[in-house]
Design a protein around this motif. Sequence first.
Motif, PDB file in Angstrom:
ATOM      1  N   ALA A 116       0.829  -1.207   0.000  1.00  0.00           N
ATOM      2  CA  ALA A 116       0.000   0.000   0.000  1.00  0.00           C
ATOM      3  C   ALA A 116       0.863   1.256   0.000  1.00  0.00           C
ATOM      4  O   ALA A 116       0.548   2.246  -0.679  1.00  0.00           O
ATOM      5  N   GLN A 117       1.953   1.255   0.749  1.00  0.00           N
ATOM      6  CA  GLN A 117       2.828   2.428   0.768  1.00  0.00           C
ATOM      7  C   GLN A 117       3.642   2.534  -0.510  1.00  0.00           C
ATOM      8  O   GLN A 117       4.011   3.640  -0.930  1.00  0.00           O
ATOM      9  N   ALA A 118       3.915   1.406  -1.141  1.00  0.00           N
ATOM     10  CA  ALA A 118       4.589   1.446  -2.440  1.00  0.00           C
ATOM     11  C   ALA A 118       3.705   2.135  -3.476  1.00  0.00           C
ATOM     12  O   ALA A 118       4.192   2.876  -4.343  1.00  0.00           O
ATOM     13  N   ARG A 119       2.386   1.897  -3.389  1.00  0.00           N
ATOM     14  CA  ARG A 119       1.470   2.588  -4.304  1.00  0.00           C
ATOM     15  C   ARG A 119       1.456   4.090  -4.030  1.00  0.00           C
ATOM     16  O   ARG A 119       1.379   4.902  -4.959  1.00  0.00           O
ATOM     17  N   THR A 120       1.510   4.459  -2.753  1.00  0.00           N
ATOM     18  CA  THR A 120       1.587   5.883  -2.416  1.00  0.00           C
ATOM     19  C   THR A 120       2.864   6.495  -2.964  1.00  0.00           C
ATOM     20  O   THR A 120       2.872   7.628  -3.468  1.00  0.00           O
ATOM     21  N   LEU A 121       3.953   5.766  -2.872  1.00  0.00           N
ATOM     22  CA  LEU A 121       5.243   6.258  -3.367  1.00  0.00           C
ATOM     23  C   LEU A 121       5.175   6.615  -4.847  1.00  0.00           C
ATOM     24  O   LEU A 121       5.778   7.606  -5.274  1.00  0.00           O
ATOM     25  N   ILE A 122       4.425   5.841  -5.613  1.00  0.00           N
ATOM     26  CA  ILE A 122       4.292   6.145  -7.041  1.00  0.00           C
ATOM     27  C   ILE A 122       3.693   7.535  -7.228  1.00  0.00           C
ATOM     28  O   ILE A 122       4.157   8.332  -8.062  1.00  0.00           O
ATOM     29  N   SER A 123       2.675   7.867  -6.424  1.00  0.00           N
ATOM     30  CA  SER A 123       2.003   9.152  -6.566  1.00  0.00           C
ATOM     31  C   SER A 123       2.904  10.316  -6.204  1.00  0.00           C
ATOM     32  O   SER A 123       2.866  11.372  -6.836  1.00  0.00           O
ATOM     33  N   ILE A 124       3.710  10.143  -5.153  1.00  0.00           N
ATOM     34  CA  ILE A 124       4.478  11.278  -4.626  1.00  0.00           C
ATOM     35  C   ILE A 124       5.951  11.228  -4.996  1.00  0.00           C
ATOM     36  O   ILE A 124       6.759  11.995  -4.458  1.00  0.00           O
ATOM     37  N   ALA A 125       6.302  10.376  -5.937  1.00  0.00           N
ATOM     38  CA  ALA A 125       7.703  10.213  -6.328  1.00  0.00           C
ATOM     39  C   ALA A 125       8.397  11.528  -6.680  1.00  0.00           C
ATOM     40  O   ALA A 125       9.581  11.697  -6.361  1.00  0.00           O
ATOM     41  N   PRO A 126       7.714  12.506  -7.319  1.00  0.00           N
ATOM     42  CA  PRO A 126       8.420  13.753  -7.639  1.00  0.00           C
ATOM     43  C   PRO A 126       9.015  14.454  -6.425  1.00  0.00           C
ATOM     44  O   PRO A 126       9.979  15.223  -6.559  1.00  0.00           O
ATOM     45  N   ALA A 127       8.461  14.220  -5.237  1.00  0.00           N
ATOM     46  CA  ALA A 127       9.009  14.826  -4.027  1.00  0.00           C
ATOM     47  C   ALA A 127       9.990  13.909  -3.315  1.00  0.00           C
ATOM     48  O   ALA A 127      10.769  14.376  -2.481  1.00  0.00           O
ATOM     49  N   MET A 128       9.958  12.634  -3.623  1.00  0.00           N
ATOM     50  CA  MET A 128      10.751  11.675  -2.856  1.00  0.00           C
ATOM     51  C   MET A 128      12.090  11.322  -3.490  1.00  0.00           C
ATOM     52  O   MET A 128      13.021  10.919  -2.785  1.00  0.00           O
ATOM     53  N   VAL A 129      12.197  11.427  -4.802  1.00  0.00           N
ATOM     54  CA  VAL A 129      13.408  10.918  -5.450  1.00  0.00           C
ATOM     55  C   VAL A 129      14.462  11.969  -5.805  1.00  0.00           C
ATOM     56  O   VAL A 129      15.555  11.583  -6.235  1.00  0.00           O
ATOM     57  N   PRO A 130      14.221  13.278  -5.627  1.00  0.00           N
ATOM     58  CA  PRO A 130      15.333  14.197  -5.869  1.00  0.00           C
ATOM     59  C   PRO A 130      16.490  13.947  -4.896  1.00  0.00           C
ATOM     60  O   PRO A 130      16.281  13.567  -3.738  1.00  0.00           O
ATOM     61  N   GLY A 131      17.706  14.157  -5.365  1.00  0.00           N
ATOM     62  CA  GLY A 131      18.869  14.078  -4.497  1.00  0.00           C
ATOM     63  C   GLY A 131      19.060  12.703  -3.883  1.00  0.00           C
ATOM     64  O   GLY A 131      18.929  11.673  -4.537  1.00  0.00           O
ATOM     65  N   VAL A 132      19.355  12.712  -2.575  1.00  0.00           N
ATOM     66  CA  VAL A 132      19.615  11.469  -1.845  1.00  0.00           C
ATOM     67  C   VAL A 132      18.433  10.512  -1.927  1.00  0.00           C
ATOM     68  O   VAL A 132      18.596   9.288  -1.891  1.00  0.00           O
ATOM     69  N   GLY A 133      17.240  11.055  -2.048  1.00  0.00           N
ATOM     70  CA  GLY A 133      16.054  10.221  -2.090  1.00  0.00           C
ATOM     71  C   GLY A 133      16.076   9.190  -3.202  1.00  0.00           C
ATOM     72  O   GLY A 133      15.461   8.121  -3.081  1.00  0.00           O
ATOM     73  N   ALA A 134      16.799   9.475  -4.275  1.00  0.00           N
ATOM     74  CA  ALA A 134      16.863   8.527  -5.390  1.00  0.00           C
ATOM     75  C   ALA A 134      17.514   7.222  -4.960  1.00  0.00           C
ATOM     76  O   ALA A 134      17.075   6.132  -5.353  1.00  0.00           O
ATOM     77  N   THR A 135      18.549   7.300  -4.144  1.00  0.00           N
ATOM     78  CA  THR A 135      19.239   6.080  -3.716  1.00  0.00           C
ATOM     79  C   THR A 135      18.412   5.284  -2.715  1.00  0.00           C
ATOM     80  O   THR A 135      18.604   4.075  -2.564  1.00  0.00           O
ATOM     81  N   ILE A 136      17.475   5.941  -2.037  1.00  0.00           N
ATOM     82  CA  ILE A 136      16.658   5.277  -1.024  1.00  0.00           C
ATOM     83  C   ILE A 136      15.385   4.703  -1.617  1.00  0.00           C
ATOM     84  O   ILE A 136      15.037   3.542  -1.375  1.00  0.00           O
ATOM     85  N   TYR A 137      14.685   5.504  -2.405  1.00  0.00           N
ATOM     86  CA  TYR A 137      13.375   5.099  -2.914  1.00  0.00           C
ATOM     87  C   TYR A 137      13.402   4.598  -4.356  1.00  0.00           C
ATOM     88  O   TYR A 137      12.438   3.990  -4.808  1.00  0.00           O
ATOM     89  N   SER A 138      14.499   4.851  -5.055  1.00  0.00           N
ATOM     90  CA  SER A 138      14.587   4.426  -6.456  1.00  0.00           C
ATOM     91  C   SER A 138      15.983   3.915  -6.775  1.00  0.00           C
ATOM     92  O   SER A 138      16.642   4.405  -7.695  1.00  0.00           O
ATOM     93  N   PRO A 139      16.469   2.931  -6.016  1.00  0.00           N
ATOM     94  CA  PRO A 139      17.816   2.412  -6.277  1.00  0.00           C
ATOM     95  C   PRO A 139      17.912   1.790  -7.664  1.00  0.00           C
ATOM     96  O   PRO A 139      17.024   1.053  -8.084  1.00  0.00           O
TER      97      PRO A 139
END
Length: 474
Positions: free
Chosen positions: A151-174
């Motif tokens: 369920a949280q993975a589905r949420t991540l898809i929606s909010i990815a523009p805020a989560m993957v910039p910078g360091v977030g890319a290595t955490i949420y989009s390895p």
Amino acid sequence: MEAKPVPAGVAAGHPATAEVGLRVLHAGGSAADAAVAAVLAGCVAESVLTGITGGGFATYYDAASGSVTCLDFFCAVPGLDGDVTPGPMAPIEVVFGGVPMSYEIGESSVAVPGLPAGVGEVHRRWGRLPWHRVVTPAVSLARSGVVLPAAQARTLISIAPAMVPGVGATIYSPGGKLLEGGDLLFHPGLDVALDALATEGPAVFYTGWIGDQLVKTVRAGGGTIGPADLAGYRVLELPVERAPLAGAGVYARRDLNNTIPTIAALPADLPGLSAGERAVALAGALLNHGAQRVGDTTNISVVDFEGNACVITMTLGLGSGVWLPGLGVHLNSMLGEGELITGEPVPGQRMSSMMCPLVVIDDDGELLIAAGSAGASRIRTALLHTLVNVLVKGADMTAAISQPRFHVVADLAGGAPVAHVEPGYPADEVAALVAAGYEVRWWDRVDHYFGGASAVGHAGAAGDPRRGGVGRLA
């Protein structure tokens, strides 16, 4: 209303979060100890929804006195130092519920965090265990990482523009691929920040070395948070309001979405209405003339063995895309969410929020339910459906939270109000909404759009399956 005693338990947005809370209860902790431990565990396990530099609200019920206390440790507007002009924020678009929404992130979107101060104050007032005992479970989680619920993975898809910039890319989009349900969610360095919180206390985020790092990081990108903003932050105690519902009283603060006044607007004879009449009454009370908002939010509800309750709702906003170097700490984006700023922002001013942790108490002062919800403008919707399902329909807590919901929105162009309806909602109640003039929009799935409630009460403990939540009795 005669009610059986509320069992001890924890309801939260992730199995690991709930398990931490339960372990603290069994170790002799109070509801406050367990809630604080679960909140900090949630900053690890539910980082798609929250984080340690966010803010929140707590509602505490004291069983011995029957008293209710509400605390505000939401984020504050920076600028008390007065020596920096904020730079521009970075615009992003997030698609939520099929509707594109505009937000802004970056260093200038970061507001003064309240969560470290808030959990510290909850523990100071009502905690029993030593501070480090309630923080160290989160440190352990941060060192191992946790499994990301689907369920949280589905949420991540929606909010990815805020989560993957910078360091977030290595955490949420390895490797350039977003995490999926069942993948390991790990934040390198977050254990260091949480260990500092355990050993040095909340002040480390305000007047200590993490606070210094926060100021340097934010100001390097055009943000305005300064030492005076952090040093001047204080947790506030708020007035508690009451609304009657089905022979009981619902107690909470006055939130931006007017949850308590909405409950008070329900007909006094609600339990005696037909199902269709009740649906129309609920829709009428919920009718929301404001804008829709999305945000990362989660909730912890705890009842201890003495019958005390602590409910904490917390959020990071969407997340700013800015991280503290080497600490795995994502900074909030509250200043980039325009609906939370009422009027001209004033440095030091506490920001507004739709979060509404609450307790339900019978006329004898006995606890019936401790509940809260995630979901921004749908928080009120999720809470009202849950309370009505338990208090009026007699559902157990798992059914009360998992059953389909509807959410009502006004048409700002003057057309018919819209009822967004999850599949499986009773057809006779939907027909009553149509007859009352609502335009019905059926969803093809039960969705995180409709909020994320978690509650412990005489009907059991449950978290919202829409966001991977669970409930556990002690």
